[in-house]
Design an enzyme around this catalytic site. Structure first.
Site, PDB file in Angstrom:
ATOM      1  N   VAL A  33       0.902  -1.167   0.000  1.00  0.00           N
ATOM      2  CA  VAL A  33       0.000   0.000   0.000  1.00  0.00           C
ATOM      3  C   VAL A  33       0.934   1.208   0.000  1.00  0.00           C
ATOM      4  O   VAL A  33       1.045   1.949   0.980  1.00  0.00           O
ATOM      5  CB  VAL A  33      -0.945  -0.036   1.217  1.00  0.00           C
ATOM      6  CG1 VAL A  33      -2.049   1.016   1.071  1.00  0.00           C
ATOM      7  CG2 VAL A  33      -1.587  -1.422   1.359  1.00  0.00           C
ATOM      8  N   HIS A  34       1.625   1.383  -1.144  1.00  0.00           N
ATOM      9  CA  HIS A  34       2.772   2.298  -1.248  1.00  0.00           C
ATOM     10  C   HIS A  34       2.562   3.644  -0.547  1.00  0.00           C
ATOM     11  O   HIS A  34       3.353   4.051   0.305  1.00  0.00           O
ATOM     12  CB  HIS A  34       3.079   2.600  -2.718  1.00  0.00           C
ATOM     13  CG  HIS A  34       3.139   1.419  -3.606  1.00  0.00           C
ATOM     14  ND1 HIS A  34       4.214   0.566  -3.651  1.00  0.00           N
ATOM     15  CD2 HIS A  34       2.241   0.926  -4.505  1.00  0.00           C
ATOM     16  CE1 HIS A  34       3.991  -0.376  -4.549  1.00  0.00           C
ATOM     17  NE2 HIS A  34       2.812  -0.184  -5.081  1.00  0.00           N
ATOM     18  N   ASP A  35       1.513   4.357  -0.999  1.00  0.00           N
ATOM     19  CA  ASP A  35       1.371   5.756  -0.591  1.00  0.00           C
ATOM     20  C   ASP A  35       1.135   5.905   0.909  1.00  0.00           C
ATOM     21  O   ASP A  35       1.533   6.909   1.520  1.00  0.00           O
ATOM     22  CB  ASP A  35       0.229   6.411  -1.376  1.00  0.00           C
ATOM     23  CG  ASP A  35       0.491   6.396  -2.877  1.00  0.00           C
ATOM     24  OD1 ASP A  35       1.640   6.137  -3.273  1.00  0.00           O
ATOM     25  OD2 ASP A  35      -0.460   6.643  -3.645  1.00  0.00           O
TER      26      ASP A  35
END
Ligand code: BDR
Ligand code: CA
Length: 315
Positions: free
Chosen positions: A245-247
């Site tokens: 969930v990069h961001d």
């Protein structure tokens, strides 16, 4: 307790949406605004997805400013990711239609005026292509003096996700990424795929999120399950039951800097290579002779990240 102020620059996007919900719901953060940019979807959709996400969690009071609908220099810019590769993102977020509306002021003007007039420190957290930030810098280069801290999701050293060489946010507007890295921000943290691939949430954690019954947690479960299924179909990871969930890692790193392991390096972005356009060139062997311009995150604490997301969204 004084709350940390931030502006999120987003191209919402499933993982952007989780980042927005974290930033909007943490009692120790004050999300001043979201600015939106072309990226995972076209600008109209990234803006609408942002409004839907904020409305869904009862934070339609947070203003949203729409920014650039295209990269700053490319004429042949690609179809946005969500429409090209719908595996990981929804083109339209599966949430009720937005009641709130985007502001009339555009994102670039908002960024310049907000920082020029700020009396408090406001962190800038861009988690999409850097077109808005680069445009603000082009109009107002002294922006670097007014922004106390920047945390950027972009690039990758050992990991790429859109070409063999590049990560999506930098690849989608390489000139913008190159300008922002070279602009001279005094406190810039780069959170590339190397770290975000450790910031994973599993199916099991999604079940816990859903079971809580909280609107933000339920929505996050839907978004993250979509991501897990998308990674299974398009980009196999070692753990098939979880997805990055990069961001959201950037929001966690703002409050808990040691959730990521960083090292100071000189970073530039390739804008000319036929095979390597948009690649973050991170001088890990100190061969450029150039001073470090970023703290680069190469690792993240998976367990702490999971706790951060679950505790915040289930509260
Ligand atoms: C980045 O690309 C987008 O698809 C995500 O929202 C994230 O910001 C990861 O490469
Ligand atoms: Ca994004």
């Amino acid at each position: 307790m004084p709350r940390r102020k931030l502006i999120l620059d987003v191209d919402t996007g499933t993982d952007d949406a989780v980042a927005i919900m974290l930033a909007a719901l943490r009692p120790d953060l004050e999300l001043i605004a979201c600015t939106t940019v072309n990226g995972n979807c076209v600008l109209e959709r990234t803006t609408d997805n942002t409004l839907r996400t904020l409305d869904h969690i009862g934070r339609g009071d947070i203003p949203v400013y729409a920014g650039l609908s295209r990269p700053i220099a490319r004429l042949d810019f690609p179809t946005p990711r969500g429409e090209r590769d719908p595996g990981v993102h929804f083109v339209e977020m599966p949430l009720a239609k937005a009641k709130s509306k985007a502001q009339a002021t555009d994102a670039v003007e908002f960024l310049i005026e907000t920082y020029r007039n700020a009396t408090d420190e406001i962190s800038l957290v861009p988690v999409g292509p850097l077109s808005n930030v680069a445009s603000a810098l082009a109009l107002f280069p002294r922006l670097v003096e007014f922004v106390p801290e920047v945390i950027i999701m972009g690039g990758g050293h050992d990991v790429a996700n859109v070409t063999p060489a590049a990560e999506f946010n930098f690849w989608a507007d390489p000139e913008a990424a190159a300008l922002v890295l070279a602009a001279g921000f005094r406190n810039l943290t780069l959170v590339p795929l190397d770290a975000t691939h450790k910031a994973v949430i599993s199916f099991e954690q999604c079940s816990a999120l859903r079971a809580s019954g909280r609107p933000a947690a339920e929505a996050a479960a839907v978004f993250i399950e979509k991501r897990i299924q998308g990674y299974r179909a398009y980009q196999r990871l070692d753990n098939h039951d979880a997805a990055p969930v990069h961001d959201a890692l950037c929001v966690a790193a703002l409050l808990q800097p040691d959730i990521v392991e960083t090292c100071r390096h000189f970073v530039a972005v390739e804008t000319a290579g036929a095979l390597t356009i948009g690649r973050s060139v991170i001088d890990t062997s100190f061969r450029s002779g150039k001073a470090a311009n970023a703290r680069v995150a190469f690792n993240a604490d998976t367990a702490r990240f999971g706790r951060f997301v679950l505790e915040t969204l289930m509260a």
